[in-house]
Motif scaffolding. Structure first.
Motif, PDB file in Angstrom:
ATOM      1  N   GLU A  78     -91.786  39.183 -56.519  1.00 23.84           N
ATOM      2  CA  GLU A  78     -91.401  37.819 -56.901  1.00 23.84           C
ATOM      3  C   GLU A  78     -89.972  37.754 -57.429  1.00 23.84           C
ATOM      4  O   GLU A  78     -89.213  36.854 -57.080  1.00 23.84           O
ATOM      5  N   GLU A  79     -89.626  38.699 -58.285  1.00 21.32           N
ATOM      6  CA  GLU A  79     -88.336  38.625 -58.971  1.00 21.32           C
ATOM      7  C   GLU A  79     -87.179  39.165 -58.153  1.00 21.32           C
ATOM      8  O   GLU A  79     -86.032  38.798 -58.397  1.00 21.32           O
ATOM      9  N   SER A  80     -87.462  40.037 -57.193  1.00 21.78           N
ATOM     10  CA  SER A  80     -86.376  40.609 -56.391  1.00 21.78           C
ATOM     11  C   SER A  80     -86.104  39.813 -55.127  1.00 21.78           C
ATOM     12  O   SER A  80     -85.001  39.872 -54.577  1.00 21.78           O
ATOM     13  N   GLY A  81     -87.111  39.111 -54.632  1.00 28.42           N
ATOM     14  CA  GLY A  81     -86.972  38.426 -53.356  1.00 28.42           C
ATOM     15  C   GLY A  81     -86.999  39.373 -52.168  1.00 28.42           C
ATOM     16  O   GLY A  81     -86.812  38.949 -51.036  1.00 28.42           O
ATOM     17  N   ILE A  82     -87.242  40.660 -52.415  1.00 27.89           N
ATOM     18  CA  ILE A  82     -87.322  41.654 -51.339  1.00 27.89           C
ATOM     19  C   ILE A  82     -88.765  41.654 -50.827  1.00 27.89           C
ATOM     20  O   ILE A  82     -89.697  41.849 -51.599  1.00 27.89           O
ATOM     21  N   ALA A  83     -88.932  41.421 -49.536  1.00 31.46           N
ATOM     22  CA  ALA A  83     -90.270  41.206 -48.973  1.00 31.46           C
ATOM     23  C   ALA A  83     -91.130  42.457 -48.942  1.00 31.46           C
ATOM     24  O   ALA A  83     -92.357  42.374 -49.022  1.00 31.46           O
ATOM     25  N   THR A  84     -90.528  43.631 -48.818  1.00 32.58           N
ATOM     26  CA  THR A  84     -91.295  44.865 -48.683  1.00 32.58           C
ATOM     27  C   THR A  84     -90.814  45.875 -49.712  1.00 32.58           C
ATOM     28  O   THR A  84     -89.658  46.295 -49.672  1.00 32.58           O
ATOM     29  N   LEU A  85     -91.693  46.237 -50.616  1.00 26.07           N
ATOM     30  CA  LEU A  85     -91.415  47.263 -51.614  1.00 26.07           C
ATOM     31  C   LEU A  85     -92.579  48.235 -51.623  1.00 26.07           C
ATOM     32  O   LEU A  85     -93.714  47.859 -51.327  1.00 26.07           O
ATOM     33  N   ALA A  86     -92.324  49.475 -51.997  1.00 31.06           N
ATOM     34  CA  ALA A  86     -93.369  50.498 -52.091  1.00 31.06           C
ATOM     35  C   ALA A  86     -93.411  51.026 -53.516  1.00 31.06           C
ATOM     36  O   ALA A  86     -92.385  51.423 -54.070  1.00 31.06           O
ATOM     37  N   ILE A  87     -94.596  51.018 -54.101  1.00 35.13           N
ATOM     38  CA  ILE A  87     -94.743  51.447 -55.491  1.00 35.13           C
ATOM     39  C   ILE A  87     -95.446  52.795 -55.563  1.00 35.13           C
ATOM     40  O   ILE A  87     -96.370  53.075 -54.788  1.00 35.13           O
ATOM     41  N   ARG A 118     -89.701  51.570 -54.649  1.00 36.85           N
ATOM     42  CA  ARG A 118     -88.622  51.803 -53.680  1.00 36.85           C
ATOM     43  C   ARG A 118     -88.436  50.585 -52.801  1.00 36.85           C
ATOM     44  O   ARG A 118     -89.403  50.014 -52.294  1.00 36.85           O
ATOM     45  N   ALA A 119     -87.187  50.217 -52.600  1.00 36.68           N
ATOM     46  CA  ALA A 119     -86.826  49.161 -51.660  1.00 36.68           C
ATOM     47  C   ALA A 119     -86.502  49.804 -50.321  1.00 36.68           C
ATOM     48  O   ALA A 119     -86.028  50.938 -50.272  1.00 36.68           O
ATOM     49  N   PRO A 120     -86.724  49.089 -49.237  1.00 39.56           N
ATOM     50  CA  PRO A 120     -86.386  49.645 -47.924  1.00 39.56           C
ATOM     51  C   PRO A 120     -84.880  49.629 -47.700  1.00 39.56           C
ATOM     52  O   PRO A 120     -84.141  48.898 -48.370  1.00 39.56           O
ATOM     53  N   ALA A 121     -84.422  50.411 -46.747  1.00 39.60           N
ATOM     54  CA  ALA A 121     -83.004  50.412 -46.379  1.00 39.60           C
ATOM     55  C   ALA A 121     -82.592  49.003 -45.963  1.00 39.60           C
ATOM     56  O   ALA A 121     -83.351  48.304 -45.295  1.00 39.60           O
ATOM     57  N   GLY A 122     -81.426  48.590 -46.393  1.00 42.37           N
ATOM     58  CA  GLY A 122     -80.903  47.280 -46.036  1.00 42.37           C
ATOM     59  C   GLY A 122     -81.519  46.124 -46.799  1.00 42.37           C
ATOM     60  O   GLY A 122     -81.293  44.961 -46.444  1.00 42.37           O
ATOM     61  N   ALA A 123     -82.295  46.401 -47.838  1.00 38.54           N
ATOM     62  CA  ALA A 123     -82.947  45.335 -48.598  1.00 38.54           C
ATOM     63  C   ALA A 123     -81.912  44.385 -49.190  1.00 38.54           C
ATOM     64  O   ALA A 123     -80.872  44.809 -49.684  1.00 38.54           O
ATOM     65  N   ARG A 124     -82.221  43.111 -49.131  1.00 34.06           N
ATOM     66  CA  ARG A 124     -81.361  42.079 -49.713  1.00 34.06           C
ATOM     67  C   ARG A 124     -82.146  41.355 -50.788  1.00 34.06           C
ATOM     68  O   ARG A 124     -83.193  40.779 -50.511  1.00 34.06           O
ATOM     69  N   GLU A 125     -81.606  41.381 -51.992  1.00 31.81           N
ATOM     70  CA  GLU A 125     -82.266  40.754 -53.124  1.00 31.81           C
ATOM     71  C   GLU A 125     -81.920  39.265 -53.195  1.00 31.81           C
ATOM     72  O   GLU A 125     -80.887  38.831 -52.685  1.00 31.81           O
ATOM     73  N   ALA A 126     -82.798  38.509 -53.835  1.00 35.88           N
ATOM     74  CA  ALA A 126     -82.581  37.086 -54.087  1.00 35.88           C
ATOM     75  C   ALA A 126     -83.209  36.765 -55.436  1.00 35.88           C
ATOM     76  O   ALA A 126     -84.414  36.953 -55.631  1.00 35.88           O
ATOM     77  N   ALA A 127     -82.402  36.317 -56.371  1.00 36.97           N
ATOM     78  CA  ALA A 127     -82.860  36.067 -57.733  1.00 36.97           C
ATOM     79  C   ALA A 127     -83.879  34.932 -57.786  1.00 36.97           C
ATOM     80  O   ALA A 127     -83.755  33.936 -57.079  1.00 36.97           O
ATOM     81  N   SER A 128     -84.869  35.088 -58.643  1.00 35.82           N
ATOM     82  CA  SER A 128     -85.860  34.046 -58.893  1.00 35.82           C
ATOM     83  C   SER A 128     -85.373  33.165 -60.040  1.00 35.82           C
ATOM     84  O   SER A 128     -84.322  33.422 -60.643  1.00 35.82           O
ATOM     85  N   GLU A 129     -86.164  32.167 -60.383  1.00 39.09           N
ATOM     86  CA  GLU A 129     -85.820  31.271 -61.495  1.00 39.09           C
ATOM     87  C   GLU A 129     -85.803  32.001 -62.834  1.00 39.09           C
ATOM     88  O   GLU A 129     -85.195  31.521 -63.784  1.00 39.09           O
ATOM     89  N   GLU A 130     -86.474  33.144 -62.924  1.00 39.40           N
ATOM     90  CA  GLU A 130     -86.542  33.892 -64.176  1.00 39.40           C
ATOM     91  C   GLU A 130     -85.262  34.664 -64.473  1.00 39.40           C
ATOM     92  O   GLU A 130     -85.105  35.220 -65.546  1.00 39.40           O
ATOM     93  N   SER A 131     -84.367  34.711 -63.497  1.00 39.15           N
ATOM     94  CA  SER A 131     -83.192  35.562 -63.591  1.00 39.15           C
ATOM     95  C   SER A 131     -81.902  34.757 -63.517  1.00 39.15           C
ATOM     96  O   SER A 131     -81.788  33.817 -62.733  1.00 39.15           O
ATOM     97  N   LEU A 132     -80.934  35.169 -64.320  1.00 40.07           N
ATOM     98  CA  LEU A 132     -79.589  34.605 -64.194  1.00 40.07           C
ATOM     99  C   LEU A 132     -78.828  35.309 -63.075  1.00 40.07           C
ATOM    100  O   LEU A 132     -77.943  34.718 -62.465  1.00 40.07           O
TER     101      LEU A 132
END
Length: 164
Positions: A78-87, A118-132
């Protein structure tokens, strides 16, 4: 020893607060967070938290989810905007810290279980409303950041885990 004390505190808290997974537990509640690393393991994604005005790892309230790894992953997505993450479902850190009072919310504990993501290669983040802001930081950047000791401890624990 520090983590053993944190673990004992969290377990005692849970024993005394059967509603600890809910933010309606006004004394404090369980949270779950994630240090998101890029695919190369060279940078970590931090959020400039809107309410606290500090650089922090991604994470938040469990909201009734007793699977802390799933809650951390949900928050990171939710907070990163990255669609695919591995925990990695094994926690790397435990932290108990006070959250200051705000209108309609008393000062309270956040009892945080922290995971490596871990984020995948080429991941692009997008800030949520919780983040400046969201920003990737390398290890060398940490000395120039105003982050608290618990964030520094999290970085120290994470980076030895990603060295190949």
């Amino acid at each position: 020893a520090e983590q053993a004390r944190a673990r004992a505190f969290l377990l005692d808290w849970i024993d005394g607060h059967p509603d600890a997974l809910l933010r309606t537990c006004l004394d404090g509640h369980l949270t779950a967070s994630a240090l998101v690393l890029d695919a190369a393991g060279e940078r970590a994604l931090l959020t400039l938290h809107r309410k606290l005005g500090r650089w922090l790892q991604l994470g938040g309230h469990c909201d009734g989810d007793g699977n802390l790894a799933a809650a951390a992953l949900r928050e990171a997505l939710e907070e990163s905007g990255i669609a695919t993450l591995a925990i990695d479902p094994t926690p790397i850190d435990l932290d108990a810290h006070r959250i200051p009072a705000r209108p309609g919310e008393p000062e309270h504990w956040h009892l945080d279980t922290r995971f490596l993501v871990r984020a995948p290669a080429g991941a692009r983040e997008a800030a949520s409303e919780e983040s400046l802001a969201l920003r990737w930081f390398a290890r060398a950047d940490l000395s120039s950041l105003a982050v608290d000791d618990s964030v520094l401890r999290l970085f120290r624990k994470a980076w030895p885990m990603v060295i190949r």
